[in-house]
Design an enzyme around this catalytic site. Structure first.
Site, PDB file in Angstrom:
ATOM      1  N   ARG A 183     -68.386  26.624 -57.664  1.00 22.46           N
ATOM      2  CA  ARG A 183     -67.269  26.064 -56.876  1.00 22.46           C
ATOM      3  C   ARG A 183     -66.067  27.018 -56.827  1.00 22.46           C
ATOM      4  O   ARG A 183     -64.911  26.585 -56.894  1.00 22.46           O
ATOM      5  CB  ARG A 183     -66.821  24.703 -57.430  1.00 22.46           C
ATOM      6  CG  ARG A 183     -67.846  23.629 -57.417  1.00 22.46           C
ATOM      7  CD  ARG A 183     -68.313  23.244 -56.004  1.00 22.46           C
ATOM      8  NE  ARG A 183     -69.446  22.351 -56.124  1.00 22.46           N
ATOM      9  CZ  ARG A 183     -70.707  22.784 -56.224  1.00 22.46           C
ATOM     10  NH1 ARG A 183     -70.997  24.059 -56.129  1.00 22.46           N
ATOM     11  NH2 ARG A 183     -71.689  21.928 -56.376  1.00 22.46           N
ATOM     12  N   SER A 217     -65.971  14.951 -54.917  1.00 18.53           N
ATOM     13  CA  SER A 217     -65.782  15.105 -56.372  1.00 18.53           C
ATOM     14  C   SER A 217     -64.343  15.530 -56.625  1.00 18.53           C
ATOM     15  O   SER A 217     -63.912  16.578 -56.140  1.00 18.53           O
ATOM     16  CB  SER A 217     -66.703  16.193 -56.918  1.00 18.53           C
ATOM     17  OG  SER A 217     -68.032  15.840 -56.707  1.00 18.53           O
ATOM     18  N   GLU A 242     -61.045  19.654 -58.477  1.00 14.67           N
ATOM     19  CA  GLU A 242     -61.820  20.460 -57.521  1.00 14.67           C
ATOM     20  C   GLU A 242     -61.089  20.684 -56.189  1.00 14.67           C
ATOM     21  O   GLU A 242     -60.988  21.824 -55.731  1.00 14.67           O
ATOM     22  CB  GLU A 242     -63.189  19.812 -57.271  1.00 14.67           C
ATOM     23  CG  GLU A 242     -64.056  20.664 -56.364  1.00 14.67           C
ATOM     24  CD  GLU A 242     -65.406  20.058 -56.058  1.00 14.67           C
ATOM     25  OE1 GLU A 242     -66.221  19.901 -56.972  1.00 14.67           O
ATOM     26  OE2 GLU A 242     -65.643  19.734 -54.881  1.00 14.67           O
TER      27      GLU A 242
HETATM   28  C1  LIG Z   1     -67.267  12.373 -49.382  1.00 13.37           C
HETATM   29  C2  LIG Z   1     -67.202  13.842 -49.730  1.00 13.37           C
HETATM   30  C3  LIG Z   1     -68.318  14.463 -50.291  1.00 13.37           C
HETATM   31  C4  LIG Z   1     -68.274  15.819 -50.624  1.00 13.37           C
HETATM   32  N1  LIG Z   1     -69.386  16.384 -51.177  1.00 13.37           N
HETATM   33  C5  LIG Z   1     -69.363  17.699 -51.529  1.00 13.37           C
HETATM   34  C6  LIG Z   1     -70.517  18.302 -52.120  1.00 13.37           C
HETATM   35  O1  LIG Z   1     -71.562  17.677 -52.300  1.00 13.37           O
HETATM   36  N2  LIG Z   1     -70.433  19.605 -52.471  1.00 13.37           N
HETATM   37  C7  LIG Z   1     -69.310  20.359 -52.266  1.00 13.37           C
HETATM   38  O2  LIG Z   1     -69.313  21.543 -52.607  1.00 13.37           O
HETATM   39  N3  LIG Z   1     -68.202  19.802 -51.698  1.00 13.37           N
HETATM   40  C8  LIG Z   1     -68.212  18.521 -51.330  1.00 13.37           C
HETATM   41  N4  LIG Z   1     -67.091  17.934 -50.774  1.00 13.37           N
HETATM   42  C9  LIG Z   1     -65.877  18.749 -50.590  1.00 13.37           C
HETATM   43  C10 LIG Z   1     -65.724  19.336 -49.157  1.00 13.37           C
HETATM   44  O3  LIG Z   1     -66.491  18.637 -48.233  1.00 13.37           O
HETATM   45  C11 LIG Z   1     -66.119  20.817 -49.097  1.00 13.37           C
HETATM   46  O4  LIG Z   1     -65.361  21.561 -50.011  1.00 13.37           O
HETATM   47  C12 LIG Z   1     -65.933  21.412 -47.702  1.00 13.37           C
HETATM   48  O5  LIG Z   1     -66.418  22.727 -47.669  1.00 13.37           O
HETATM   49  C13 LIG Z   1     -64.482  21.387 -47.229  1.00 13.37           C
HETATM   50  O6  LIG Z   1     -64.485  21.715 -45.850  1.00 13.37           O
HETATM   51  P1  LIG Z   1     -63.235  21.440 -44.947  1.00 13.37           P
HETATM   52  O7  LIG Z   1     -63.489  22.075 -43.622  1.00 13.37           O
HETATM   53  O8  LIG Z   1     -62.937  19.994 -44.933  1.00 13.37           O
HETATM   54  O9  LIG Z   1     -62.119  22.262 -45.724  1.00 13.37           O
HETATM   55  P2  LIG Z   1     -60.582  21.876 -45.894  1.00 13.37           P
HETATM   56  O10 LIG Z   1     -60.465  20.726 -46.816  1.00 13.37           O
HETATM   57  O11 LIG Z   1     -59.928  21.778 -44.579  1.00 13.37           O
HETATM   58  O12 LIG Z   1     -60.056  23.177 -46.645  1.00 13.37           O
HETATM   59  C14 LIG Z   1     -60.435  23.440 -47.987  1.00 13.37           C
HETATM   60  C15 LIG Z   1     -59.884  24.822 -48.365  1.00 13.37           C
HETATM   61  O13 LIG Z   1     -60.547  25.815 -47.609  1.00 13.37           O
HETATM   62  C16 LIG Z   1     -59.586  26.595 -46.877  1.00 13.37           C
HETATM   63  N5  LIG Z   1     -60.174  26.906 -45.586  1.00 13.37           N
HETATM   64  C17 LIG Z   1     -60.637  26.032 -44.663  1.00 13.37           C
HETATM   65  N6  LIG Z   1     -61.118  26.691 -43.606  1.00 13.37           N
HETATM   66  C18 LIG Z   1     -60.917  28.007 -43.856  1.00 13.37           C
HETATM   67  C19 LIG Z   1     -61.186  29.202 -43.127  1.00 13.37           C
HETATM   68  N7  LIG Z   1     -61.736  29.189 -41.925  1.00 13.37           N
HETATM   69  N8  LIG Z   1     -60.837  30.391 -43.691  1.00 13.37           N
HETATM   70  C20 LIG Z   1     -60.266  30.438 -44.910  1.00 13.37           C
HETATM   71  N9  LIG Z   1     -59.992  29.346 -45.649  1.00 13.37           N
HETATM   72  C21 LIG Z   1     -60.315  28.140 -45.120  1.00 13.37           C
HETATM   73  C22 LIG Z   1     -58.356  25.731 -46.766  1.00 13.37           C
HETATM   74  O14 LIG Z   1     -57.187  26.537 -46.602  1.00 13.37           O
HETATM   75  C23 LIG Z   1     -58.390  24.981 -48.070  1.00 13.37           C
HETATM   76  O15 LIG Z   1     -57.815  25.762 -49.079  1.00 13.37           O
HETATM   77  C24 LIG Z   1     -67.104  16.579 -50.395  1.00 13.37           C
HETATM   78  C25 LIG Z   1     -65.976  15.949 -49.820  1.00 13.37           C
HETATM   79  C26 LIG Z   1     -66.031  14.594 -49.490  1.00 13.37           C
HETATM   80  C27 LIG Z   1     -64.837  13.946 -48.859  1.00 13.37           C
END
Ligand SMILES: Cc1cc2nc3c(=O)[nH]c(=O)nc-3n(C[C@H](O)[C@H](O)[C@H](O)COP(=O)(O)OP(=O)(O)OC[C@H]3O[C@@H](n4cnc5c(N)ncnc54)[C@H](O)[C@@H]3O)c2cc1C
Length: 347
Positions: A165, A241, A337
């Site tokens: 992570r 998480s 996380e």
């Molecule tokens: C119900 C639920 C279940 C989940 N299950 C998992 C799981 O099983 N495994 C897991 O690993 N995660 C899980 N997550 C966490 C999350 O889905 C992941 O971390 C996902 O990759 C976040 O994507 P996002 O586009 O929403 O990022 P955001 O929340 O919008 O951003 C997260 C971070 O990434 C950065 N970021 C976003 N896009 C870019 C880009 N293009 N370039 C540079 N930085 C960027 C942002 O600045 C921020 O710091 C879960 C979340 C939820 C709500």
């Protein structure tokens, strides 16, 4: 390009907490991204990039600058040979759409990461993972806008320094790169047992012969398991998480096993062991508890649901109480996380 003003961050993040961002702009191309970033720099205006907001905690004071909502799309096959296929996906693609696309092509590599919310561009940031797979397994490289040099660069697998992570994007290079596309390599072999524990149990319960398992079967199984285990953020606001699983020294895990023989453990390497954060929290009898308006989810204690939090302070108080309780019982300090949406001071 559409720039909106005074947008509540609670509407852009799945935890549904946070004050207003001064500006929010959807970006659909590299040119737009570069222009917008340079423009903000001239105006001395801070910038933060988001995708689906599913791994982000916003603050009550909002964000005094521009939020770039990454919507750069497209999925392209760039190489295809008898054993492997290489795919380049735009950072704004929805992660699960990409998983479905690869599974439809019977490609193996990310099928166990079905149903993870968010975008492709955020996947490398925390090296997303689930059910025995993580992004680093298929990742080849990514293209990113380097905000310090105003150029587009290619970052290799080695450059990203992936670990559990974690990557440079949430470590030493926080805020430096805006990822515009991700290149991944998939193989054409069928998934082979042994499968991740929870998947294995699911397949056994459904009487599915492990030797007949396809990527589609894995995807369907994972989506079903997740539906029963994880709250839908559209109904119960959460960020997945909330704590990382604890990685402790092996001697410490062995010591705890003397007292808690049912404690699940996963070897990380010869000297380290992973202990699920959910088990630690549940064993402190916190499952189902509402603490400062944040509920420890009944189905999965590692998930905190925004039940009735009045703002970031409630979330922070709940987080501290949970960390303290786990530390007092197990002498293990849990780590959050999701990232915090705050001003970034680059190193
Ligand atoms: C119900 C639920 C279940 C989940 N299950 C998992 C799981 O099983 N495994 C897991 O690993 N995660 C899980 N997550 C966490 C999350 O889905 C992941 O971390 C996902 O990759 C976040 O994507 P996002 O586009 O929403 O990022 P955001 O929340 O919008 O951003 C997260 C971070 O990434 C950065 N970021 C976003 N896009 C870019 C880009 N293009 N370039 C540079 N930085 C960027 C942002 O600045 C921020 O710091 C879960 C979340 C939820 C709500």
């Amino acid at each position: 390009m559409n720039v909106q003003t005074n947008i509540p961050l609670s509407t852009l993040t799945t935890m549904k907490i946070g004050g207003n961002a001064n500006y929010v702009a959807d970006v659909t191309s590299k040119d737009e991204l570069q222009q917008l970033y340079q423009n903000s720099k001239k105006l001395n205006q801070p910038v933060y990039v988001i995708g689906g907001g599913s791994n982000l905690i916003a603050h009550d004071e909002g964000f005094p600058g521009l939020i770039i909502h990454n919507k750069i799309g497209s999925i392209t096959i760039t190489d295809d040979n008898p054993t492997a296929t290489t795919i380049v996906a735009g950072a704004g693609e929805i992660w699960d759409d990409l998983v479905k696309y690869t599974v439809d092509l019977e490609l193996s590599g990310i099928e166990a990461m079905s149903g993870i919310p968010g975008t492709v561009g955020a996947a490398p940031v925390q090296n997303i993972g689930a059910y025995g797979q993580e992004l680093a397994d298929t990742f080849v490289s990514c293209e990113a806008y380097d905000t310090t040099t105003d150029t587009f660069v290619t970052l290799t697998w080695e450059d990203c320094k992936f670990s559990y992570r974690h990557s440079i994007f949430r470590g030493e290079a926080t805020g430096r790169y805006i990822i515009t596309s991700v290149t991944m390599s998939f193989n054409k072999t069928k998934p082979e047992p042994p499968f991740y524990d929870a998947l294995d149990k699911y397949l056994t319960a459904k009487h599915i012969d492990p030797t007949t398992v396809t990527v589609q079967i894995i995807r369907d199984a994972v989506l079903d398991i997740r539906m029963n285990k994880l709250p839908d953020p559209r109904v119960l606001p959460n960020a997945g998480s909330f704590f990382k699983n604890a990685i402790v020294e092996k001697w410490k895990a062995d010591d705890l096993l003397n007292t808690y023989s049912d404690m699940p453990t996963y070897p990380v390497d010869d000297q380290h062991t992973k202990i699920p954060a959910g088990w630690l929290i549940e064993t402190c009898n916190l499952k189902g508890e509402v603490i400062h308006g944040m509920k420890v989810h009944d189905g999965n204690a590692v998930v905190l649901v925004n039940d009735a939090a009045t703002g970031y302070a409630d979330l922070a108080a709940a987080r501290e109480q949970i960390i303290d309780t786990v530390r007092d019982k197990f002498q293990i300090v849990l780590e959050q996380e999701p990232l915090e949406l705050t001003l970034i001071v680059q190193a």
